[in-house]
Design a protein around this motif. Structure first.
Motif, PDB file in Angstrom:
ATOM      1  N   UNK A  55      -7.438  26.984  21.685  1.00 22.09           N
ATOM      2  CA  UNK A  55      -6.912  28.201  22.295  1.00 22.09           C
ATOM      3  C   UNK A  55      -6.758  29.325  21.283  1.00 22.09           C
ATOM      4  N   UNK A  56      -6.472  28.987  20.024  1.00 19.28           N
ATOM      5  CA  UNK A  56      -6.338  29.996  18.965  1.00 19.28           C
ATOM      6  C   UNK A  56      -7.699  30.449  18.428  1.00 19.28           C
ATOM      7  N   UNK A  57      -8.775  29.786  18.868  1.00 19.73           N
ATOM      8  CA  UNK A  57     -10.112  30.165  18.412  1.00 19.73           C
ATOM      9  C   UNK A  57     -10.496  29.587  17.069  1.00 19.73           C
ATOM     10  N   UNK A  58      -9.720  28.651  16.542  1.00 14.93           N
ATOM     11  CA  UNK A  58     -10.029  28.048  15.242  1.00 14.93           C
ATOM     12  C   UNK A  58     -11.007  26.887  15.364  1.00 14.93           C
ATOM     13  N   UNK A  59     -11.024  26.247  16.535  1.00 11.90           N
ATOM     14  CA  UNK A  59     -11.966  25.163  16.806  1.00 11.90           C
ATOM     15  C   UNK A  59     -12.692  25.468  18.107  1.00 11.90           C
ATOM     16  N   UNK A  60     -13.929  24.997  18.223  1.00  9.60           N
ATOM     17  CA  UNK A  60     -14.707  25.178  19.439  1.00  9.60           C
ATOM     18  C   UNK A  60     -14.952  23.820  20.076  1.00  9.60           C
ATOM     19  N   UNK A  61     -14.602  23.715  21.334  1.00 12.54           N
ATOM     20  CA  UNK A  61     -14.822  22.479  22.072  1.00 12.54           C
ATOM     21  C   UNK A  61     -16.266  22.471  22.571  1.00 12.54           C
ATOM     22  N   UNK A  62     -16.986  21.391  22.271  1.00 16.19           N
ATOM     23  CA  UNK A  62     -18.403  21.314  22.607  1.00 16.19           C
ATOM     24  C   UNK A  62     -18.670  20.593  23.918  1.00 16.19           C
ATOM     25  N   UNK A  63     -17.805  19.688  24.315  1.00 21.70           N
ATOM     26  CA  UNK A  63     -17.999  18.958  25.556  1.00 21.70           C
ATOM     27  C   UNK A  63     -16.904  17.935  25.745  1.00 21.70           C
ATOM     28  N   UNK A  64     -16.832  17.409  26.959  1.00 19.92           N
ATOM     29  CA  UNK A  64     -15.866  16.362  27.251  1.00 19.92           C
ATOM     30  C   UNK A  64     -16.600  15.132  27.752  1.00 19.92           C
ATOM     31  N   UNK A  65     -16.022  13.964  27.497  1.00 19.44           N
ATOM     32  CA  UNK A  65     -16.692  12.708  27.835  1.00 19.44           C
ATOM     33  C   UNK A  65     -16.298  12.185  29.211  1.00 19.44           C
ATOM     34  N   UNK A  66     -15.645  13.004  30.018  1.00 19.36           N
ATOM     35  CA  UNK A  66     -15.273  12.593  31.371  1.00 19.36           C
ATOM     36  C   UNK A  66     -16.502  12.626  32.277  1.00 19.36           C
ATOM     37  N   UNK A  67     -16.476  11.831  33.328  1.00 19.80           N
ATOM     38  CA  UNK A  67     -17.588  11.809  34.277  1.00 19.80           C
ATOM     39  C   UNK A  67     -17.683  13.104  35.071  1.00 19.80           C
ATOM     40  N   UNK A  68     -16.545  13.730  35.321  1.00 20.74           N
ATOM     41  CA  UNK A  68     -16.471  14.947  36.128  1.00 20.74           C
ATOM     42  C   UNK A  68     -15.742  16.018  35.333  1.00 20.74           C
ATOM     43  N   UNK A  69     -15.994  17.293  35.654  1.00 19.67           N
ATOM     44  CA  UNK A  69     -15.227  18.360  34.992  1.00 19.67           C
ATOM     45  C   UNK A  69     -13.726  18.145  35.185  1.00 19.67           C
ATOM     46  N   UNK A  70     -12.953  18.614  34.223  1.00 20.17           N
ATOM     47  CA  UNK A  70     -11.505  18.458  34.258  1.00 20.17           C
ATOM     48  C   UNK A  70     -10.869  19.817  34.547  1.00 20.17           C
ATOM     49  N   UNK A  71     -10.051  19.880  35.593  1.00 17.00           N
ATOM     50  CA  UNK A  71      -9.358  21.121  35.933  1.00 17.00           C
ATOM     51  C   UNK A  71      -8.572  21.621  34.729  1.00 17.00           C
ATOM     52  N   UNK A  72      -8.695  22.912  34.458  1.00 14.50           N
ATOM     53  CA  UNK A  72      -7.939  23.522  33.373  1.00 14.50           C
ATOM     54  C   UNK A  72      -8.615  23.442  32.015  1.00 14.50           C
ATOM     55  N   UNK A  73      -9.736  22.725  31.921  1.00 13.31           N
ATOM     56  CA  UNK A  73     -10.476  22.648  30.657  1.00 13.31           C
ATOM     57  C   UNK A  73     -11.859  23.244  30.907  1.00 13.31           C
ATOM     58  N   UNK A  74     -12.082  24.422  30.359  1.00 13.18           N
ATOM     59  CA  UNK A  74     -13.313  25.174  30.620  1.00 13.18           C
ATOM     60  C   UNK A  74     -14.414  24.778  29.639  1.00 13.18           C
ATOM     61  N   UNK A  75     -14.824  23.528  29.732  1.00 17.17           N
ATOM     62  CA  UNK A  75     -15.888  22.994  28.879  1.00 17.17           C
ATOM     63  C   UNK A  75     -16.700  22.016  29.709  1.00 17.17           C
ATOM     64  N   UNK A  76     -18.025  22.084  29.628  1.00 16.78           N
ATOM     65  CA  UNK A  76     -18.841  21.154  30.418  1.00 16.78           C
ATOM     66  C   UNK A  76     -18.748  19.721  29.900  1.00 16.78           C
ATOM     67  N   UNK A  77     -18.977  18.795  30.812  1.00 17.46           N
ATOM     68  CA  UNK A  77     -19.024  17.389  30.418  1.00 17.46           C
ATOM     69  C   UNK A  77     -20.319  17.143  29.648  1.00 17.46           C
ATOM     70  N   UNK A  78     -20.359  16.034  28.938  1.00 16.96           N
ATOM     71  CA  UNK A  78     -21.593  15.638  28.261  1.00 16.96           C
ATOM     72  C   UNK A  78     -22.696  15.423  29.289  1.00 16.96           C
ATOM     73  N   UNK A  79     -22.328  14.857  30.434  1.00 18.34           N
ATOM     74  CA  UNK A  79     -23.305  14.608  31.499  1.00 18.34           C
ATOM     75  C   UNK A  79     -23.908  15.923  31.975  1.00 18.34           C
ATOM     76  N   UNK A  80     -23.065  16.947  32.166  1.00 16.04           N
ATOM     77  CA  UNK A  80     -23.564  18.257  32.590  1.00 16.04           C
ATOM     78  C   UNK A  80     -24.509  18.859  31.554  1.00 16.04           C
ATOM     79  N   UNK A  81     -24.350  18.451  30.302  1.00 21.03           N
ATOM     80  CA  UNK A  81     -25.198  18.966  29.226  1.00 21.03           C
ATOM     81  C   UNK A  81     -26.444  18.104  29.007  1.00 21.03           C
TER      82      UNK A  81
END
Length: 159
Positions: A55-81
């Protein structure tokens, strides 16, 4: 868990998982420090371990390992990528073997009550957790499925 996600991602990307230099850290704070200092280039951990730095912009989230997108986390899943990688961290409530059937059922009843409580709903929302609660035979079946997946990943890593 983190090493298993990295192994899955490496395999999906055509990299031998054994060739990935994985360095274990004791927790999210240590990982964040290593990332921010440049000691490591990338890492895997729970979202809440890094959310303030993201949130502070110091790290960038590249993806999440969940099967489906997670509400409140604006990052694509690995599957979506395009990577068939999905592994989530979960916890189980267990008891020692040898309990009487009525004791097992009492514990399951207590767990059902907890899972239906407003307190549990608040914990899920506050931590942005998905509720994947399973009890009894459903839990046992899922545990066996997870064991097969995990065993396969460890075999890929040569363990």
């Amino acid at each position: 868990m983190d090493q298993m996600i990295i192994a899955q991602l490496a395999d999906e990307a055509g990299v031998d998982p054994k060739e990935v230099n994985y360095m274990a850290h004791s927790g999210g704070a240590e990982l964040a420090t290593a990332l921010l200092s440049g000691t490591i280039d990338a890492s895997v951990s729970g979202y809440n371990d890094f959310s303030d730095q993201i949130e502070a912009g110091r790290l960038k989230m590249l993806g999440i390992s969940a099967e489906e997108p997670v509400d409140g986390i604006d990052t694509p899943t690995m599957i979506e990528q395009g990577y068939d990688v999905s592994l989530v961290n979960w916890r189980g409530v267990v008891a020692p073997p040898g309990l009487e059937d009525e004791d097992v059922e009492e514990l399951r009843t207590i767990m059902r009550e907890v899972l239906e409580s407003d307190t549990w709903a608040d914990v899920l929302e506050r931590n942005q957790w998905a509720d994947s609660s399973l009890i009894g035979e459903d839990f046992e079946k899922n545990l066996e499925e997870e064991r097969i997946i995990v065993d396969d990943i460890w075999k890929q890593l040569g363990y």
